[in-house]
Write a protein that holds these residues in place. Structure first.
Motif, mmCIF file in Angstrom:
data_model
loop_
_atom_site.group_PDB
_atom_site.id
_atom_site.type_symbol
_atom_site.label_atom_id
_atom_site.label_comp_id
_atom_site.label_asym_id
_atom_site.label_seq_id
_atom_site.Cartn_x
_atom_site.Cartn_y
_atom_site.Cartn_z
ATOM 1 N N LEU A 225 0.821 -1.081 0.159
ATOM 2 C CA LEU A 225 0.010 -0.176 0.404
ATOM 3 C C LEU A 225 1.064 1.102 0.440
ATOM 4 C CD1 LEU A 225 -2.643 -1.298 2.855
ATOM 5 C CD2 LEU A 225 -2.795 -1.194 0.241
ATOM 6 N N PRO A 226 0.384 2.424 -0.700
ATOM 7 C CA PRO A 226 1.234 3.673 -0.346
ATOM 8 C C PRO A 226 1.081 4.166 1.207
ATOM 9 C CG PRO A 226 -0.846 4.102 -1.606
ATOM 10 C CD PRO A 226 -0.569 2.496 -1.581
ATOM 11 N N ARG A 227 2.781 5.238 0.745
ATOM 12 C CA ARG A 227 2.399 5.599 2.235
ATOM 13 C C ARG A 227 1.508 6.808 2.355
ATOM 14 N NH1 ARG A 227 6.641 6.297 5.625
ATOM 15 N NH2 ARG A 227 8.724 5.782 4.246
ATOM 16 N N LEU A 228 0.943 6.640 3.889
ATOM 17 C CA LEU A 228 -0.076 8.037 4.001
ATOM 18 C C LEU A 228 0.372 9.108 4.141
ATOM 19 C CD1 LEU A 228 -2.471 5.171 6.475
ATOM 20 C CD2 LEU A 228 -2.530 6.204 4.639
ATOM 21 N N SER A 229 0.046 9.670 4.546
ATOM 22 C CA SER A 229 0.349 11.658 4.156
ATOM 23 C C SER A 229 -0.294 11.642 5.621
ATOM 24 C CB SER A 229 -0.704 12.223 3.672
ATOM 25 O OG SER A 229 -1.932 12.519 3.913
ATOM 26 N N PRO A 230 0.163 12.190 6.492
ATOM 27 C CA PRO A 230 0.530 12.374 8.079
ATOM 28 C C PRO A 230 -1.462 12.742 8.645
ATOM 29 C CG PRO A 230 2.277 13.604 7.416
ATOM 30 C CD PRO A 230 1.039 13.341 5.834
ATOM 31 N N ALA A 231 -1.954 13.481 7.033
ATOM 32 C CA ALA A 231 -3.809 13.459 7.785
ATOM 33 C C ALA A 231 -3.992 12.397 7.081
ATOM 34 C CB ALA A 231 -3.837 15.359 6.105
ATOM 35 N N GLU A 232 -3.833 11.644 6.138
ATOM 36 C CA GLU A 232 -4.676 10.391 5.802
ATOM 37 C C GLU A 232 -4.250 9.146 7.215
ATOM 38 O OE1 GLU A 232 -3.963 10.356 1.084
ATOM 39 O OE2 GLU A 232 -2.109 9.578 2.871
ATOM 40 N N PHE A 233 -2.835 9.269 7.494
ATOM 41 C CA PHE A 233 -2.935 8.250 9.311
ATOM 42 C C PHE A 233 -4.259 8.539 9.879
ATOM 43 C CE2 PHE A 233 -0.772 7.244 12.948
ATOM 44 C CZ PHE A 233 -0.338 6.165 12.406
ATOM 45 N N LYS A 234 -4.107 10.540 10.152
ATOM 46 C CA LYS A 234 -4.714 11.211 11.733
ATOM 47 C C LYS A 234 -6.172 10.141 11.063
ATOM 48 C CE LYS A 234 -6.228 15.261 13.606
ATOM 49 N NZ LYS A 234 -5.975 16.137 13.987
ATOM 50 N N LEU A 235 -6.700 10.453 10.335
ATOM 51 C CA LEU A 235 -7.830 9.859 9.095
ATOM 52 C C LEU A 235 -8.071 7.932 9.180
ATOM 53 C CD1 LEU A 235 -10.914 11.136 8.810
ATOM 54 C CD2 LEU A 235 -10.660 10.356 5.688
ATOM 55 N N TYR A 236 -7.573 7.507 9.084
ATOM 56 C CA TYR A 236 -7.496 6.010 9.372
ATOM 57 C C TYR A 236 -7.295 5.869 10.980
ATOM 58 C CZ TYR A 236 -7.787 4.982 4.294
ATOM 59 O OH TYR A 236 -8.648 4.735 3.355
ATOM 60 N N ASN A 237 -6.856 5.958 11.606
ATOM 61 C CA ASN A 237 -6.563 6.104 13.416
ATOM 62 C C ASN A 237 -7.089 6.889 13.749
ATOM 63 O OD1 ASN A 237 -3.941 4.475 13.923
ATOM 64 N ND2 ASN A 237 -3.837 6.058 15.260
ATOM 65 N N ARG A 238 -7.364 7.112 12.931
ATOM 66 C CA ARG A 238 -8.833 8.432 14.411
ATOM 67 C C ARG A 238 -9.671 7.135 15.443
ATOM 68 N NH1 ARG A 238 -14.798 8.486 13.622
ATOM 69 N NH2 ARG A 238 -15.253 8.373 11.292
ATOM 70 N N LEU A 239 -10.049 6.309 14.605
ATOM 71 C CA LEU A 239 -10.570 4.719 15.507
ATOM 72 C C LEU A 239 -10.356 4.431 16.746
ATOM 73 C CD1 LEU A 239 -13.570 3.365 12.786
ATOM 74 C CD2 LEU A 239 -13.681 5.341 15.166
ATOM 75 N N ALA A 240 -8.722 4.124 16.266
ATOM 76 C CA ALA A 240 -7.898 3.231 17.290
ATOM 77 C C ALA A 240 -7.632 4.273 18.604
ATOM 78 C CB ALA A 240 -6.487 3.126 16.204
ATOM 79 N N GLU A 241 -7.248 6.094 18.033
ATOM 80 C CA GLU A 241 -7.723 6.483 19.066
ATOM 81 C C GLU A 241 -8.513 6.577 20.031
ATOM 82 O OE1 GLU A 241 -6.142 10.754 17.549
ATOM 83 O OE2 GLU A 241 -3.983 9.441 16.297
ATOM 84 N N LYS A 242 -9.557 7.157 19.789
ATOM 85 C CA LYS A 242 -10.508 6.889 20.617
ATOM 86 C C LYS A 242 -10.578 5.596 21.053
ATOM 87 C CE LYS A 242 -13.913 10.462 18.244
ATOM 88 N NZ LYS A 242 -15.279 9.807 16.936
ATOM 89 N N MET A 243 -10.462 4.347 21.075
ATOM 90 C CA MET A 243 -10.623 3.183 21.512
ATOM 91 C C MET A 243 -9.419 3.532 22.502
ATOM 92 S SD MET A 243 -12.363 0.589 22.280
ATOM 93 C CE MET A 243 -13.113 0.711 20.398
ATOM 94 N N GLY B 232 -6.201 0.584 13.697
ATOM 95 C CA GLY B 232 -4.969 1.127 13.579
ATOM 96 C C GLY B 232 -5.054 1.943 12.145
ATOM 97 N N ALA B 233 -4.758 2.682 11.549
ATOM 98 C CA ALA B 233 -4.253 3.090 9.911
ATOM 99 C C ALA B 233 -4.213 1.796 9.422
ATOM 100 C CB ALA B 233 -3.719 4.286 10.517
ATOM 101 N N GLU B 234 -2.755 1.070 9.677
ATOM 102 C CA GLU B 234 -2.721 -0.049 9.010
ATOM 103 C C GLU B 234 -3.629 -0.940 8.520
ATOM 104 O OE1 GLU B 234 -0.075 0.762 6.756
ATOM 105 O OE2 GLU B 234 0.130 2.314 7.728
ATOM 106 N N ASN B 235 -4.145 -1.396 9.656
ATOM 107 C CA ASN B 235 -5.261 -1.859 9.116
ATOM 108 C C ASN B 235 -6.952 -1.522 8.460
ATOM 109 O OD1 ASN B 235 -5.907 -5.190 8.970
ATOM 110 N ND2 ASN B 235 -7.818 -4.446 11.342
ATOM 111 N N MET B 236 -7.108 -0.472 8.884
ATOM 112 C CA MET B 236 -8.318 0.763 8.873
ATOM 113 C C MET B 236 -7.899 0.320 6.557
ATOM 114 S SD MET B 236 -10.702 0.214 10.692
ATOM 115 C CE MET B 236 -11.763 1.812 10.448
ATOM 116 N N ARG B 237 -6.596 0.865 6.475
ATOM 117 C CA ARG B 237 -6.888 1.553 4.726
ATOM 118 C C ARG B 237 -6.952 -0.150 4.345
ATOM 119 N NH1 ARG B 237 -0.462 2.524 4.101
ATOM 120 N NH2 ARG B 237 -0.874 3.363 2.419
#
Length: 194
Positions: free
Chosen positions: A31-49, A176-181
């Motif tokens: 998978l392509p590298r995520l930008s910081p903004a993309e990582f934040k969006l993909y990782n938001r549920l992990a952070e909440k949890m 986490g972002a890497e799994n959600m994406r």
């Protein structure tokens, strides 16, 4: 459902027509590298949890330390300590109910780890079996039919501690972002109602 798939393939539950189906998805795709903004969006549920899970970790550590040292927390009465334990059980139970009724069904549409009778939900059952025993004991202590013994409380929390701690980490990792994406597009992530 996934036992017959090769190791580099995962199952994906599709529920658009109400029927479960298996859709192959290769985990080895680069998978392509995520930008910081993309990582934040993909990782938001992990952070909440993780925010909620950190509360449970802190509470657990307070109880475990007190029980292991055979000494209640400083400045906390027996009744307060028992109520803290009951509140822990109640809050964790409510957290799991919300996940099972509102969060997991949405995620299970695309993510096999959130389907019924898979590891995360099986962990809930194991946790609740131990938590129910702890709650029953603490209620008997509160009513005065049983004296609070910290060694007994430690035995009860040890009964579900390993699975609880693994579960807290497993859920955050699954979100986490890497799994959600692997399962969701950026646009879908913005529309997830959780």
């Amino acid at each position: 459902m996934t036992e017959n798939l090769p190791k580099n393939i995962s199952a994906q539950k599709v529920n658009s027509d109400g029927n479960a189906a298996v859709q192959e998805q290769t985990n080895n795709i680069s998978l392509p590298r995520l930008s910081p903004a993309e990582f934040k969006l993909y990782n938001r549920l992990a952070e909440k949890m993780d925010y909620f899970h950190n509360h449970f970790r802190r509470s657990w550590n307070h109880f475990y330390t007190a029980c292991a040292n055979n000494e209640r927390l400083t400045g906390v009465s027996i009744r307060q300590f028992i109520m803290m334990g009951l509140n822990f059980c109640s809050q964790l139970g409510a957290h799991h109910m919300i996940e099972e009724e509102h969060v997991f069904p949405i995620l299970a549409k695309k993510m096999p780890e959130f389907c019924k009778e898979v590891e995360l939900l099986l962990q809930h059952k194991q946790i609740h079996a131990g938590m129910d025993r702890l709650e029953d004991y603490l209620k008997r202590c509160l009513s005065g039919t049983t004296d609070l013994r910290l060694d007994e409380m430690k035995r009860l929390i040890d009964g579900f501690g390993v699975v609880l701690w693994a579960h807290l980490d497993d859920e955050v990792r699954a979100l986490g972002a890497e799994n959600m994406r692997k399962y969701w597009t950026l646009e879908e992530m913005t529309r997830l109602p959780i």
